[in-house]
Design an enzyme around this catalytic site. Structure first.
Site, PDB file in Angstrom:
ATOM      1  N   GLU A 113       0.861  -1.180   0.000  1.00 46.94           N
ATOM      2  CA  GLU A 113       0.000   0.000   0.000  1.00 46.94           C
ATOM      3  C   GLU A 113       0.891   1.221   0.000  1.00 46.94           C
ATOM      4  O   GLU A 113       1.940   1.245   0.640  1.00 46.94           O
ATOM      5  CB  GLU A 113      -0.930   0.025   1.221  1.00 46.94           C
TER       6      GLU A 113
ATOM      7  N   CYS B 138      -6.602   0.935   2.419  1.00 51.45           N
ATOM      8  CA  CYS B 138      -7.552   2.036   2.495  1.00 51.45           C
ATOM      9  C   CYS B 138      -7.483   2.950   1.284  1.00 51.45           C
ATOM     10  O   CYS B 138      -8.476   3.579   0.936  1.00 51.45           O
ATOM     11  CB  CYS B 138      -7.326   2.822   3.785  1.00 51.45           C
TER      12      CYS B 138
ATOM     13  N   GLU C 173     -11.711  -4.400   3.987  1.00 50.56           N
ATOM     14  CA  GLU C 173     -12.139  -3.999   5.339  1.00 50.56           C
ATOM     15  C   GLU C 173     -13.505  -3.309   5.352  1.00 50.56           C
ATOM     16  O   GLU C 173     -13.716  -2.359   6.098  1.00 50.56           O
ATOM     17  CB  GLU C 173     -11.112  -3.045   5.961  1.00 50.56           C
TER      18      GLU C 173
END
Length: 823
Positions: free
Chosen positions: A58, A265, A387
């Site tokens: 990420e 994210c 998530e």
């Protein structure tokens, strides 16, 4: 990345974290530990997945730009802007890392404009209006200075356009050290009234870590610049627009079998407008659409989907792209793409598969071919979501994506997501949807990993496989200690034993640039020229390089192992966004007077013998006793009611007098929807949670019973939660490598004493008398840093072996024994 949900209180913002009085020092095994270990070569149990150990990338901690992506110029296309949305990046602006320069009487006004852009994706460019000729231009400081190595070659390129020009249009590009000494230069000739790409090569004449790139002209008029770039030629595999060689080498040494990318994210983005759109990251780098990063900086997308696929091919990893499913990041927004507008997002997922696997005559296969890779990348997996919070909107959207992908590409395996935390709240949806595997994430204290080696023992083998897509043990102060790495190793032993259900695992995050980390711990730290392999890296490396093919039946008998841990310390009363009235507090039947407790936060008062907390916005409010309770058995009882607010009670125990460490029982947390037991030995982590709520103005009798190794939580004499604290003890896995013809015994000793082990290799026609030993050991809190990168590292040696042999396992150690044995 998984963030702790609201009620997982961030101790850093409340009080300084100090050592936990109990679990940070898990009771250790007694001296002269002994273990009888039997490995049965004739009894393989399950095959280990060929993809078991991999990587998760990420773009956090400057992992891409300024990290893995080898570009040395920062803000090369002048697209930076303030990122006040993230509360981290408000200092950015279009000329960030740039400075205008003038010499020999030259003068110019420099500004960033977008009136006649290079293209519609990169709209900003630099405009130098030179009203007085001389040596005029601009310099770039790179990422905290540009590092150069003497004799190395660097590719420089830029786009230029001139208007109303007088004089020579040539541009001089120099590399200068911090004392303005020249370190190499090249003259780029060209330039006209339309955008032109100019390219050259600079050979560095000095080694430095603080150079800058300087572009100057002696002409007069208007000079427009965009996409100013500097790349070392010595990238991984020598590619242009390539990757930093030493960082890729560190990845290669892990022997990874898959890469999950690009997040995390950032796949969701800060909101739907900030979502990662893979199509913006492919094609000519000058035409890619930059994006700002929810971690507080900018992304050029120079490291894009093509480069991710190419890296997978280079390291023989299976690509696992993460595709957003029209759901915003639950930690930052509550946005959902309307169902009637979801079609283009689903089409993006289909087009991604076509980009990876389609023929050169297909629309997106042609794009791949034009980028230099006519052969398909052979994409086998697609990860849908990351998530996701358990909401009706998420449950409605996920099946829409999976259905269409299955219809168009039935051979592509869909990896779903189990939701937030070890409770895996949406695994039921993944089961109904019949995904190939479901992604679990957990960032927990070492004690959690040691206590959850059997996590998958009871998982149904008739449900989707498990993908442990993000995990890391968060030790004290979130450092990469040896103890945190040992706990992860013990957890992986349990994973291997349950290889029939656990298909893939990867540590997270992967990279952290020194001085620019938004998240710790990370597996690999780096600066401009150094790479630090952490203790956690070495655990991943040992398991990745020594996996084996099948799990072998084994048994362990130990003597003099550690006693079950007890919880001792101070108790406390608190709440979260809730006002409470406490009528009575007792420990082992003795009533306590909270009037003289230490109020950490909130508004506490005594009225008519009741202890009141009246600040409804305190998150949390907490008051701690100044008496320590250390009996073998402790019963902490509270009679209380909620008078207003959105949640319930925080029953604290095992803390110190300042409120550090220990646990709390979060009664009616998560907006009055769950009860959770949370551990504060290293940050905060939810150990266990169950559905539950409370009513306003109703009295509740709350009780926590602490016995050796067990925490029991009661509401009105009804057992609500029970959690077992396991002592640190020897952990084992045993596998067989068919190609090498070797048994691999994997031993983890998380205690402070050596363990004298006697090993019996049964079920084999012949066993070698010598074995290879790979050992990682040291002080419990040992870490590898830039100053001391090799404090802990694996050591390989040879030991005596045979059908039966003895071996002493040192304290705080991971040891692998590879021994030839015929099956």
């Amino acid at each position: 990345m998984q963030k702790q949900r609201q009620q997982s209180w961030n101790l850093v913002s409340f009080v300084a974290i100090t050592a936990l009085i109990v679990l940070a020092n898990i009771p250790i095994a007694k001296a002269e530990n002994r273990a009888e270990i039997r490995i049965d070569c004739a009894k393989p149990t399950v095959a280990l997945s060929p993809h078991l150990y991999g990587l998760f990338f990420e773009d956090i901690n400057y992992a891409a730009d300024g990290g893995l992506y080898a570009e040395l110029v920062q803000n090369r296309s002048f697209e930076y802007h303030s990122l006040e949305e993230t509360h981290r990046g408000s200092g950015f602006h279009p000329l960030f890392a740039w400075k205008s320069i003038g010499g020999e009487g030259g003068h110019a006004d420099a500004k960033v404009v977008n009136t006649s852009p290079l293209n519609q994706n990169n709209r900003n460019y630099l405009q130098l209006k030179i009203d007085q000729s001389g040596v005029v231009g601009i310099s770039n400081s790179g990422f905290d200075g540009i590092h150069l190595d003497k004799g190395q070659r660097y590719n420089v390129s830029l786009y230029a356009r001139i208007d109303d020009w007088n004089g020579d249009s040539a541009l001089t590009v120099k590399l200068q050290s911090d004392d303005v000494s020249d370190c190499g230069s090249v003259v780029l000739k060209g330039g006209g009234q339309t955008w032109q790409k100019l390219e050259g090569v600079i050979v560095a004449s000095a080694t430095t870590d603080n150079a800058r790139l300087v572009v100057t002209t002696k002409g007069q008029g208007t000079l427009n610049l965009d996409m100013v770039s500097l790349f070392p030629q010595d990238t991984f595999n020598g590619r242009k627009n390539g990757l930093r060689k030493d960082l890729v080498q560190a990845l290669k040494e892990l022997n990874p079998k898959f890469l999950r990318f690009p997040g995390g994210c950032i796949a969701h983005g800060h909101g739907l407008d900030n979502m990662y759109r893979w199509k913006d990251s492919v094609g000519d780098v000058a035409e890619r659409k930059p994006n700002w990063n929810l971690w507080g900086y900018h992304q050029t997308y120079g490291l894009g989907y093509f480069e991710y696929f190419q890296l997978c091919e280079d390291l023989e990893m299976a690509p696992l792209p993460v595709v957003p499913i029209g759901v915003g990041c639950g930690f930052r927004c509550n946005e959902f793409v309307p169902i009637e507008e979801l079609g283009p997002h689903i089409q993006d997922a289909l087009d991604l598969i076509e980009f990876a696997n389609g023929s050169v005559t297909s629309k997106w296969g042609k794009v791949r071919a034009e980028m230099g890779h006519p052969k398909p990348f052979n994409l086998e997996f697609v990860c849908l979501g990351n998530e996701e919070h358990d909401t009706p909107d998420m449950r409605q959207r996920f099946p829409l994506f999976s259905k269409v992908i299955r219809e168009a590409y039935p051979d592509v395996k869909i990896i779903g997501t189990s939701g937030l935390g070890p409770e895996i709240p949406i695994y039921d949806l993944m089961t109904r949807d019949n995904v190939y595997s479901s992604d679990e994430h957990y960032y927990m204290p070492p004690s959690w990993f040691l206590g959850n080696q059997d996590r998958f023992d009871e998982f149904s083998r008739n449900k989707p496989l498990i993908f442990v897509g993000e995990y890391a043990a968060h030790d004290t102060d979130r450092k990469n200690t040896l103890f945190s790495a040992l706990s992860e190793a013990a957890f992986l032993n349990g994973v291997e034993r349950n290889a029939a259900i656990v298909d893939m695992t990867c540590y997270a995050p992967l990279f952290g640039r020194e001085g620019h980390s938004q998240w710790n711990p990370d597996m690999i730290y780096f600066d401009k020229r150094n790479v630090v392999r952490t203790t956690n890296y070495y655990v991943q490396q040992i398991y990745g390089q020594n996996k084996g093919d099948v799990y072998l039946s084994n048994s362990v008998e130990t003597k003099a192992v550690g006693d079950r841990p007890t919880v001792s310390g101070c108790v406390g009363i608190g709440s979260w966004n809730t006002a409470i009235d406490v009528e009575k507090v007792t420990v082992n039947g003795r009533q306590l007077d909270p009037a003289n407790w230490n109020v950490i936060s909130g508004d506490y008062s005594v009225k008519d013998g009741h202890y009141l907390q009246s600040e409804e916005q305190a998150a949390p409010a907490m008051s701690i006793s100044q008496e320590t309770f250390s009996d073998e058995t402790v019963t902490f009882a509270v009679r209380a009611r909620k008078t207003s607010g959105s949640e319930g009670f925080l029953i604290r125990f095992g803390a110190d007098k300042e409120g550090n460490g220990g646990y709390w029982w979060n009664v009616a947390g998560w907006n009055n929807s769950r009860h959770g037991l949370e551990d504060f030995s290293s940050g905060s982590a939810t150990l266990d949670s169950v559905n539950g709520s409370i009513e306003t103005n109703r009295w509740y009798d709350l009780r926590v019973d602490l016995t050796p190794g067990v925490i029991q939580c009661y509401i009105d004499d009804q057992l609500v939660q029970e959690y077992k604290i396991e002592p640190a003890a020897l952990s084992i896995s045993s596998t067989y490598d068919r190609d090498a013809g070797e048994v691999i015994v994997k031993l983890v000793n998380p205690t402070s004493d050596p363990i004298e082990a006697h090993l019996n290799i049964a079920g084999s026609d012949s066993v070698a008398t010598k074995a290879q030993l790979i050992s990682l050991s040291g002080e419990k809190n040992a870490t590898n840093t830039l100053d001391h990168p090799n404090t802990v590292a694996p050591v390989t040696s040879e030991i005596a072996a045979g059908r039966e042999f003895s071996h002493s396992i040192p304290p705080f150690a991971v040891e692998f024994i590879r021994i030839k044995a015929e099956r």
